[in-house]
Design an enzyme around this catalytic site. Structure first.
Site, PDB file in Angstrom:
ATOM      1  CG  HIS A 198      -1.888  -0.904   0.721  1.00 52.20           C
ATOM      2  ND1 HIS A 198      -1.812  -2.054   1.218  1.00 52.20           N
ATOM      3  CD2 HIS A 198      -3.456  -0.222   1.125  1.00 52.20           C
ATOM      4  CE1 HIS A 198      -2.839  -3.067   0.587  1.00 52.20           C
ATOM      5  NE2 HIS A 198      -4.222  -1.497   0.964  1.00 52.20           N
ATOM      6  CD  GLN A 245      -3.480   7.847  -1.120  1.00 52.36           C
ATOM      7  OE1 GLN A 245      -3.254   9.276  -1.206  1.00 52.36           O
ATOM      8  NE2 GLN A 245      -2.764   7.314  -0.739  1.00 52.36           N
ATOM      9  CB  ILE A 290      -6.640   4.453   7.748  1.00 56.20           C
ATOM     10  CG1 ILE A 290      -8.030   4.326   8.343  1.00 56.20           C
ATOM     11  CG2 ILE A 290      -6.274   5.725   6.886  1.00 56.20           C
ATOM     12  CD1 ILE A 290      -7.315   5.488   9.648  1.00 56.20           C
ATOM     13  CD  GLU A 333     -11.069   6.954  -8.917  1.00 56.67           C
ATOM     14  OE1 GLU A 333     -11.633   7.074 -10.509  1.00 56.67           O
ATOM     15  OE2 GLU A 333     -11.950   6.095  -8.403  1.00 56.67           O
TER      16      GLU A 333
HETATM   17  C1  2AL Z   1      -4.282   4.145   0.920  1.00 56.38           C
HETATM   18  C2  2AL Z   1      -4.941   3.906  -0.083  1.00 56.38           C
HETATM   19  O1  2AL Z   1      -4.626   4.158  -0.916  1.00 56.38           O
HETATM   20  N1  2AL Z   1      -6.542   3.535  -0.254  1.00 56.38           N
HETATM   21  C3  2AL Z   1      -6.608   4.166   0.802  1.00 56.38           C
HETATM   22  O2  2AL Z   1      -7.582   3.941   1.107  1.00 56.38           O
HETATM   23  N2  2AL Z   1      -5.240   3.896   1.770  1.00 56.38           N
HETATM   24  N3  2AL Z   1      -3.783   3.868   1.726  1.00 56.38           N
HETATM   25  C4  2AL Z   1      -2.998   3.325   2.885  1.00 56.38           C
HETATM   26  N4  2AL Z   1      -1.807   3.966   3.544  1.00 56.38           N
HETATM   27  O3  2AL Z   1      -4.031   3.220   4.153  1.00 56.38           O
END
Ligand code: 2AL
Length: 173
Positions: A67, A88, A121, A86
């Site tokens: 991620h 983020q 998250i 989208e």
């Molecule tokens: C992300 C992501 O790219 N989309 C998301 O809902 N959470 N990344 C993250 N590190 O939590």
């Protein structure tokens, strides 16, 4: 696409379409294809959840490491996956003030330094304030707690991505 159309997909197409429901982990879609036919979208979700749960702890951490950071380098350089971009953007990660961006970058680095995997998250279920709060709070947890917590978030992200791909009917099948 409805569940019958999903069940009719050859594995190449299934992996093309569902390969990013778990971020940058097409092996998950490739593995669950053999669990067809699925009775419902919920059954696809359950198969993915079972696959993830059966991984050793190192495999779960591997999924977390696929991620991208929230508001991290990939966002700045435009190299996020479409889904991630989208999500983020929806949580305002692309419109942080300079002090907010510095704070989140520092907390992300502290988190990675402590746990050896990134803070994950479900951005679509949070906003900027709750992300910042949880990022600072979750840094205090034990590693095993955070590993499990991150995986729960991966499953939430996965559920919403699946819902964007497959029609659900009124009976929630
Ligand atoms: C992300 C992501 O790219 N989309 C998301 O809902 N959470 N990344 C993250 N590190 O939590």
């Amino acid at each position: 696409m409805d569940i019958d159309a999903v069940n009719a997909l050859p594995y190449e197409e299934f992996v093309n379409i569902f390969g990013n429901v778990v971020e940058k982990c097409p092996i998950v879609a490739a593995a669950v294809w053999s669990r067809r036919p699925f009775e419902s979208l919920t059954a696809v979700e359950a198969a993915i959840s079972d696959f993830i749960d059966a991984l050793p702890e190192s495999g779960k951490e591997g999924i977390l490491r696929c991620h991208p950071d929230l508001a991290g380098r990939d966002l700045q350089s435009g190299t996020l996956t479409r889904e991630s971009r989208e999500e983020q953007a929806g949580a305002g990660m692309d419109a942080l003030s300079s002090p907010e961006a510095s704070r989140i970058a520092r907390l992300n680095d502290d988190y990675k330094e402590r746990f050896g995997f990134p803070f994950v998250i479900c951005a679509r279920m949070n906003d900027k304030a709750s992300i910042l709060l949880q990022l600072s709070e979750r840094c205090q947890n034990e590693r095993a707690v955070e590993r499990a917590r991150g995986i729960e978030e991966v499953k939430k992200i996965c559920r919403l991505r699946l819902q964007g791909l497959v029609l659900t009917d009124a009976t929630n099948k």
